[in-house]
Design a protein around this motif. Structure first.
Motif, PDB file in Angstrom:
ATOM      1  N   THR A 271      44.579  36.459  35.002  1.00  0.00           N
ATOM      2  CA  THR A 271      43.649  35.327  34.935  1.00  0.00           C
ATOM      3  C   THR A 271      42.514  35.616  33.963  1.00  0.00           C
ATOM      4  O   THR A 271      42.190  34.792  33.095  1.00  0.00           O
ATOM      5  CB  THR A 271      43.068  35.023  36.337  1.00  0.00           C
ATOM      6  OG1 THR A 271      44.141  34.706  37.219  1.00  0.00           O
ATOM      7  CG2 THR A 271      42.087  33.866  36.284  1.00  0.00           C
ATOM      8  N   ARG A 272      41.914  36.802  34.077  1.00  0.00           N
ATOM      9  CA  ARG A 272      40.790  37.171  33.214  1.00  0.00           C
ATOM     10  C   ARG A 272      41.216  37.321  31.756  1.00  0.00           C
ATOM     11  O   ARG A 272      40.464  37.008  30.842  1.00  0.00           O
ATOM     12  CB  ARG A 272      40.175  38.473  33.726  1.00  0.00           C
ATOM     13  CG  ARG A 272      38.909  38.927  33.040  1.00  0.00           C
ATOM     14  CD  ARG A 272      37.659  38.163  33.426  1.00  0.00           C
ATOM     15  NE  ARG A 272      37.394  38.161  34.828  1.00  0.00           N
ATOM     16  CZ  ARG A 272      36.677  39.075  35.477  1.00  0.00           C
ATOM     17  NH1 ARG A 272      36.157  40.077  34.817  1.00  0.00           N
ATOM     18  NH2 ARG A 272      36.476  38.962  36.765  1.00  0.00           N
TER      19      ARG A 272
ATOM     20  N   THR B 166      41.057  43.916  28.829  1.00  0.00           N
ATOM     21  CA  THR B 166      40.633  43.314  30.093  1.00  0.00           C
ATOM     22  C   THR B 166      40.839  44.288  31.251  1.00  0.00           C
ATOM     23  O   THR B 166      39.963  44.449  32.100  1.00  0.00           O
ATOM     24  CB  THR B 166      41.430  42.013  30.352  1.00  0.00           C
ATOM     25  OG1 THR B 166      41.220  41.116  29.263  1.00  0.00           O
ATOM     26  CG2 THR B 166      40.990  41.348  31.643  1.00  0.00           C
TER      27      THR B 166
ATOM     28  N   ASP C 289      44.586  39.028  39.112  1.00  0.00           N
ATOM     29  CA  ASP C 289      43.211  38.906  38.608  1.00  0.00           C
ATOM     30  C   ASP C 289      43.130  39.289  37.134  1.00  0.00           C
ATOM     31  O   ASP C 289      42.419  38.657  36.351  1.00  0.00           O
ATOM     32  CB  ASP C 289      42.259  39.800  39.411  1.00  0.00           C
ATOM     33  CG  ASP C 289      42.041  39.286  40.826  1.00  0.00           C
ATOM     34  OD1 ASP C 289      42.355  38.116  41.097  1.00  0.00           O
ATOM     35  OD2 ASP C 289      41.563  40.083  41.669  1.00  0.00           O
TER      36      ASP C 289
END
Length: 200
Positions: free
Chosen positions: A59-60, A40, A56
């Motif tokens: 979360t991803r 990611t 971020d």
């Protein structure tokens, strides 16, 4: 005497590669989570460094932020870990022969060049001047430099010429990023440099 709450240096053990405050992922679930974080984060590496946040990424990657911090105390640690993993994968994918042809050397040089040019967040971490008191970051950078030098030296068959090629790549990346030369011209110069180094 170290301060009671100071972090231990970042472990560069190939099996762990984690801050010593965190246990290395050992279970299949932990290993998958760790690999998912790096995969990611590789997408985020294509952004400018100041737009990348660990929140971020967590979360991803569908990973709790606390878990991400356990493995990577900062965005710099994460981006350097991404690049180190990419170098390891590149090293594993190259031919097993002791020395590469000029064409294979050019391919290897281009791979390293493009990984740096196309990942501004990683390049920010590689090209910034780090104070030796930053603890584990200079150690991580030395590990990355050693891995790159070892890989290119195996391809060329000479450690000195390998370091020269890596310096050429760094200079071309900086020239492209500063818009002194185009990407096309940098690629052409890198091909010529690989030819000269291979023929030396």
């Amino acid at each position: 005497m170290s301060e009671p709450n100071s972090l231990e240096p970042y472990s560069l053990d190939l099996a762990a590669g984690l801050p010593q405050m965190a246990a290395a992922p050992t279970t299949p679930r932990q290993l998958l989570r760790y690999a998912r974080i790096l995969k990611t984060a590789a997408g985020f590496a294509q952004r400018q460094f100041d737009t990348v946040s660990l929140s971020d990424v967590s979360t991803r990657a569908h990973v709790p932020l606390g878990t991400l911090y356990r493995y990577f105390p900062s965005t710099v640690h994460l981006m350097l870990a991404v690049y180190r993993q990419q170098l390891r994968e590149l090293n594993d994918a190259k031919p097993a022969s002791s020395r590469c042809s000029q064409q294979e050397l050019t391919g290897l040089g281009m791979e390293i060049f493009h990984m740096r040019v196309m990942q501004p967040a990683v390049e920010h971490c590689l090209s910034r001047t780090w104070d030796t008191r930053d603890g584990d970051i200079p150690v991580l950078l030395r590990d990355i430099e050693a891995l790159s030098a070892e890989m290119v030296a195996a391809a060329i068959g000479d450690a000195g010429r390998a370091r020269i090629l890596l310096h050429v790549i760094s200079g071309l990346v900086q020239s492209v990023n500063c818009r002194r030369i185009s990407l096309f011209d940098a690629e052409k110069d890198l091909k010529n440099a690989c030819k000269l180094i291979a023929d030396a």
